[in-house]
Design a protein around this motif. Structure first.
Motif, PDB file in Angstrom:
ATOM      1  N   PRO A 171       0.738  -1.294  -0.051  1.00 31.09           N
ATOM      2  CA  PRO A 171      -0.004  -0.086   0.019  1.00 31.09           C
ATOM      3  C   PRO A 171       0.867   1.272  -0.054  1.00 31.09           C
ATOM      4  O   PRO A 171       0.370   2.262  -0.645  1.00 31.09           O
ATOM      5  CB  PRO A 171      -0.878  -0.124   1.266  1.00 31.09           C
ATOM      6  CG  PRO A 171      -0.858  -1.664   1.715  1.00 31.09           C
ATOM      7  CD  PRO A 171       0.441  -2.187   1.013  1.00 31.09           C
ATOM      8  N   GLN A 174       2.278   1.599  -3.522  1.00 32.02           N
ATOM      9  CA  GLN A 174       1.089   2.063  -4.476  1.00 32.02           C
ATOM     10  C   GLN A 174       1.077   3.515  -4.373  1.00 32.02           C
ATOM     11  O   GLN A 174       0.857   4.328  -5.341  1.00 32.02           O
ATOM     12  CB  GLN A 174      -0.265   1.234  -3.984  1.00 32.02           C
ATOM     13  CG  GLN A 174      -1.164   1.907  -4.985  1.00 32.02           C
ATOM     14  CD  GLN A 174      -2.376   1.114  -5.210  1.00 32.02           C
ATOM     15  OE1 GLN A 174      -2.220  -0.301  -5.444  1.00 32.02           O
ATOM     16  NE2 GLN A 174      -3.551   1.509  -5.325  1.00 32.02           N
ATOM     17  N   ARG A 175       0.883   3.910  -3.174  1.00 31.83           N
ATOM     18  CA  ARG A 175       0.419   5.498  -2.885  1.00 31.83           C
ATOM     19  C   ARG A 175       1.663   6.521  -3.033  1.00 31.83           C
ATOM     20  O   ARG A 175       1.226   7.481  -3.530  1.00 31.83           O
ATOM     21  CB  ARG A 175       0.014   5.687  -1.472  1.00 31.83           C
ATOM     22  CG  ARG A 175      -1.481   4.841  -1.332  1.00 31.83           C
ATOM     23  CD  ARG A 175      -2.167   5.314  -0.056  1.00 31.83           C
ATOM     24  NE  ARG A 175      -3.480   5.506  -0.220  1.00 31.83           N
ATOM     25  CZ  ARG A 175      -4.203   6.449  -0.557  1.00 31.83           C
ATOM     26  NH1 ARG A 175      -3.467   7.778  -0.569  1.00 31.83           N
ATOM     27  NH2 ARG A 175      -5.287   6.556  -0.588  1.00 31.83           N
ATOM     28  N   GLN A 176       2.750   6.029  -3.001  1.00 32.27           N
ATOM     29  CA  GLN A 176       3.919   6.900  -3.503  1.00 32.27           C
ATOM     30  C   GLN A 176       3.772   6.878  -5.029  1.00 32.27           C
ATOM     31  O   GLN A 176       4.302   8.189  -5.636  1.00 32.27           O
ATOM     32  CB  GLN A 176       5.282   6.202  -3.357  1.00 32.27           C
ATOM     33  CG  GLN A 176       5.558   6.214  -1.628  1.00 32.27           C
ATOM     34  CD  GLN A 176       6.832   5.708  -1.145  1.00 32.27           C
ATOM     35  OE1 GLN A 176       7.323   4.704  -1.891  1.00 32.27           O
ATOM     36  NE2 GLN A 176       7.467   6.239  -0.287  1.00 32.27           N
ATOM     37  N   THR A 178       0.851   6.747  -6.787  1.00 30.40           N
ATOM     38  CA  THR A 178      -0.567   7.268  -7.368  1.00 30.40           C
ATOM     39  C   THR A 178      -1.062   8.428  -6.694  1.00 30.40           C
ATOM     40  O   THR A 178      -2.237   9.103  -7.266  1.00 30.40           O
ATOM     41  CB  THR A 178      -1.727   6.240  -7.096  1.00 30.40           C
ATOM     42  OG1 THR A 178      -1.622   5.809  -5.690  1.00 30.40           O
ATOM     43  CG2 THR A 178      -1.287   4.746  -7.794  1.00 30.40           C
ATOM     44  N   THR A 179      -0.310   9.161  -5.946  1.00 31.18           N
ATOM     45  CA  THR A 179      -0.694  10.305  -5.140  1.00 31.18           C
ATOM     46  C   THR A 179       0.342  11.642  -5.836  1.00 31.18           C
ATOM     47  O   THR A 179       0.149  12.718  -5.147  1.00 31.18           O
ATOM     48  CB  THR A 179      -0.617  10.259  -3.590  1.00 31.18           C
ATOM     49  OG1 THR A 179       0.917  10.054  -3.340  1.00 31.18           O
ATOM     50  CG2 THR A 179      -1.341   9.315  -3.298  1.00 31.18           C
ATOM     51  N   LEU A 439       0.507  10.350   3.803  1.00 29.29           N
ATOM     52  CA  LEU A 439       0.491   9.646   2.506  1.00 29.29           C
ATOM     53  C   LEU A 439      -0.602   8.703   2.148  1.00 29.29           C
ATOM     54  O   LEU A 439      -1.364   8.846   1.067  1.00 29.29           O
ATOM     55  CB  LEU A 439       1.865   8.758   2.388  1.00 29.29           C
ATOM     56  CG  LEU A 439       1.940   7.885   1.358  1.00 29.29           C
ATOM     57  CD1 LEU A 439       2.113   8.919   0.110  1.00 29.29           C
ATOM     58  CD2 LEU A 439       2.953   6.764   1.315  1.00 29.29           C
ATOM     59  N   MET A 440      -1.115   8.089   3.264  1.00 30.67           N
ATOM     60  CA  MET A 440      -2.338   7.122   3.155  1.00 30.67           C
ATOM     61  C   MET A 440      -3.683   7.919   3.005  1.00 30.67           C
ATOM     62  O   MET A 440      -4.657   7.180   2.705  1.00 30.67           O
ATOM     63  CB  MET A 440      -2.477   6.119   4.336  1.00 30.67           C
ATOM     64  CG  MET A 440      -1.059   5.374   4.406  1.00 30.67           C
ATOM     65  SD  MET A 440      -0.252   4.632   3.014  1.00 30.67           S
ATOM     66  CE  MET A 440      -1.231   3.306   2.684  1.00 30.67           C
ATOM     67  N   THR A 441      -3.756   9.253   3.116  1.00 33.75           N
ATOM     68  CA  THR A 441      -5.052   9.816   2.844  1.00 33.75           C
ATOM     69  C   THR A 441      -4.826  10.912   1.749  1.00 33.75           C
ATOM     70  O   THR A 441      -6.154  11.602   1.626  1.00 33.75           O
ATOM     71  CB  THR A 441      -5.417  10.683   4.175  1.00 33.75           C
ATOM     72  OG1 THR A 441      -4.179  11.581   4.522  1.00 33.75           O
ATOM     73  CG2 THR A 441      -5.848   9.689   5.353  1.00 33.75           C
ATOM     74  N   ARG A 442      -3.647  11.184   1.155  1.00 33.62           N
ATOM     75  CA  ARG A 442      -3.827  11.981  -0.047  1.00 33.62           C
ATOM     76  C   ARG A 442      -4.538  11.397  -1.368  1.00 33.62           C
ATOM     77  O   ARG A 442      -4.831  10.206  -1.482  1.00 33.62           O
ATOM     78  CB  ARG A 442      -2.360  12.215  -0.531  1.00 33.62           C
ATOM     79  CG  ARG A 442      -1.419  12.802   0.214  1.00 33.62           C
ATOM     80  CD  ARG A 442       0.091  12.885  -0.033  1.00 33.62           C
ATOM     81  NE  ARG A 442       1.023  13.151   0.829  1.00 33.62           N
ATOM     82  CZ  ARG A 442       2.627  13.109   0.764  1.00 33.62           C
ATOM     83  NH1 ARG A 442       2.726  12.383  -0.202  1.00 33.62           N
ATOM     84  NH2 ARG A 442       3.176  13.545   1.826  1.00 33.62           N
ATOM     85  N   GLU A 444      -5.741  10.015  -4.517  1.00 36.19           N
ATOM     86  CA  GLU A 444      -5.078   8.894  -5.422  1.00 36.19           C
ATOM     87  C   GLU A 444      -5.438   9.206  -6.934  1.00 36.19           C
ATOM     88  O   GLU A 444      -6.651   9.497  -7.064  1.00 36.19           O
ATOM     89  CB  GLU A 444      -5.615   7.596  -5.136  1.00 36.19           C
ATOM     90  CG  GLU A 444      -4.307   6.853  -4.389  1.00 36.19           C
ATOM     91  CD  GLU A 444      -4.674   5.421  -4.231  1.00 36.19           C
ATOM     92  OE1 GLU A 444      -3.599   4.485  -4.711  1.00 36.19           O
ATOM     93  OE2 GLU A 444      -5.612   4.665  -3.847  1.00 36.19           O
ATOM     94  N   ASN A 446      -5.446   6.775 -10.083  1.00 33.84           N
ATOM     95  CA  ASN A 446      -5.220   5.467 -10.234  1.00 33.84           C
ATOM     96  C   ASN A 446      -5.794   4.784 -11.481  1.00 33.84           C
ATOM     97  O   ASN A 446      -6.762   3.934 -10.997  1.00 33.84           O
ATOM     98  CB  ASN A 446      -5.101   4.434  -9.091  1.00 33.84           C
ATOM     99  CG  ASN A 446      -4.746   3.246  -8.936  1.00 33.84           C
ATOM    100  OD1 ASN A 446      -3.701   2.756  -9.977  1.00 33.84           O
ATOM    101  ND2 ASN A 446      -4.876   2.297  -8.100  1.00 33.84           N
TER     102      ASN A 446
END
Ligand SMILES: *Cc1c(COP(=O)(O)O)cnc(C)c1O
Length: 471
Positions: A171, A174-176, A178-179, A439-442, A444, A446
């Protein structure tokens, strides 16, 4: 400075051409025709420099006059100013004569940022000077793609498309990808495996009209300009721990052999390095080779250190070229047979030359988890699983090394990137550094495409053509 191919049949090229072409036309990898040498006085003169100052000194001879020194200085200054620690690669002591070099202070928390950030800026500089653009297309199982997306954002002359297998990267990884909010970079989830992603990229490059029409290019670790900035941190660590008066050794977790090859390059340039210790996970083709001189492919097994889950170490070809006294024809014949038979062997003289410098140690997942737990208990430091494989190899080779020589283990990623391994080892995952705590709430971006070349090409055409129209 000219570069020659490890297969001996491609023309020698200057740095800027090597940068843009990546692989040599004969299928080989480019290496410097002669190594730039640093005398003991040259090395002594590096003491006390900042990381960017030292980086400029170490890289300048490789670039020569293909890029003006003030432009190279700007590239290096800008790159490391964006890192989260003012030393870029700080050293931490774990035990007497055991040090950790933290290489996770770049934007995506793994050592690949140290080179990729420089590579993308070098591309941009050379392309601008020529009035050209490129379209970078790559496949990733995690770290490389994140580093490429971050490095290519805001570059004027690059469009970047990175494919990853949908639902199969961590996760955080991925976020690095897709954000990142930039119009020229695209992280695309493919309905398929990592191999499907790689096959799609290969198929796109094999479509000559498409490749030439969009000026496709790659940023994988066989590009010499990925190796060059990695040489810098070996000089940095050695000088800070007493080089040239005192030699040092390094422990490097190894997949494609790119990172540890950069240490080998530093040694060829005159840096006093006593031993290189390489760590393998269960995909242990290199450590098996060091034991018996036989390089033998086996299937890839997934591990807790996924950035080293490889079948073949592509950068090993550069070392093999030197072990074969730079005989490109022999390298070509050997590696062609390797592709066909899945195996080759070197004689005992050559193996001894390799093992006089390089020691290997293997850790499976259980051993990796045990190392993370042990080091946390002994020192309070949390190692990511790749780093733990390197530290494990340092432990396994202790009896074969001079205890008076400091060993520097490379911390190749931040432990927050690999929650599963850390949780198994110590019960809870590691927190992200403060600068990316959100990061986990920015938001996305995708997109998902089917495993289909036409779908990929349409996606690329639409994005690149509309950017061209806007410019
Ligand atoms: C890429 C990577 C490696 C392997 O490096 P090579 O240059 O392929 O040997 C090890 N650890 C981490 C965290 C990585 O991202």
């Amino acid at each position: 400075m000219q570069y020659i191919s490890t297969r001996g049949r491609a023309p020698a090229l200057p740095f800027d051409e090597v940068l843009l072409s990546g692989l040599a036309r004969d299928g080989g990898l480019y290496v410097p025709a002669v190594w730039p040498l640093f005398s003991r006085d040259d090395i002594r003169a590096l003491k006390g420099l900042s990381y960017p100052e030292l980086a400029l000194r170490v890289m300048q001879p490789f670039v020569g006059d293909t890029i003006p020194t003030d432009a190279l200085k700007r590239i290096v200054d800008e790159t490391y100013a964006g890192f989260g620690h003012r030393c870029a690669a700080p050293l931490k002591q774990l035990a007497p004569n055991l040090w950790l070099m933290e290489l996770f202070h770049g934007p995506t928390l793994a050592f690949k940022d140290y080179a990729m950030q420089v590579l993308a800026r070098l591309f941009d500089h050379v392309l601008a000077a020529r009035g050209e653009r490129v379209t970078i297309v790559g496949a990733t199982s995690g770290d490389t793609g994140a580093a490429a997306v971050e490095a290519c954002r805001d570059r004027d002359n690059i469009d970047c498309f990175i494919l990853f297998p949908k639902g199969r990267v961590s996760p955080v990884q991925q976020r690095q990808m897709t954000t990142v909010d930039a119009a020229n970079v695209h992280a695309i989830a493919v309905e398929g495996t990592f191999d499907d992603c790689q096959d799609l990229v290969k198929a796109a490059f094999n479509d000559t009209a498409f490749r030439d029409g969009y000026n496709l290019s790659a940023v994988n670790s066989i590009n010499w300009a990925r190796i060059m900035p990695q040489i810098v941190y070996y000089f940095w660590a050695a000088v800070n721990l007493g080089a040239p008066e005192r030699p040092v050794s390094f422990a490097v977790p190894t997949g494609n052999f790119g990172n540890v090859y950069a240490a080998y390059a530093a040694l060829q340039m005159g840096l006093p390095i006593e031993r290189l210790v390489i760590g393998s996970n269960s995909n242990d083709i290199l450590t098996r080779f060091l034991a018996d001189g036989v390089m033998e492919m086996r299937g890839v097994v997934p591990t807790l250190s996924p950035s080293m889950d490889i079948q073949v170490s592509s950068n090993f070809e550069r070392l093999l070229f030197d072990l074969m006294d730079r005989d490109g024809a022999e390298v070509d014949a050997t590696l062609t047979a390797f592709r066909r038979d899945g195996r080759f062997a070197v004689g005992s003289n050559r193996l001894t030359r390799a093992t006089n410098l390089i020691l290997g140690g293997t850790s499976d997942d259980d051993a990796t988890v045990a190392t993370i737990r042990r080091v946390r208990d002994e020192t309070g430091e949390l190692l990511d699983p790749h780093t733990a494989v390197g530290v494990g190899a340092a432990e396994l080779t202790k009896a074969d090394r001079d205890p008076a020589v400091p060993l520097i283990a490379l911390a190749c990623a931040h432990p927050a990137k690999f929650a599963e391994a850390i949780e198994r080892a110590v019960g809870t995952p590691a927190p992200l550094p403060e600068r990316m705590a959100d990061l986990m709430t920015r938001p996305e971006r995708n997109p998902v495409i089917p495993n289909d070349l036409g779908a990929l090409q349409d996606y690329i055409r639409n994005r690149v053509d509309s950017r061209g129209a806007a410019a």
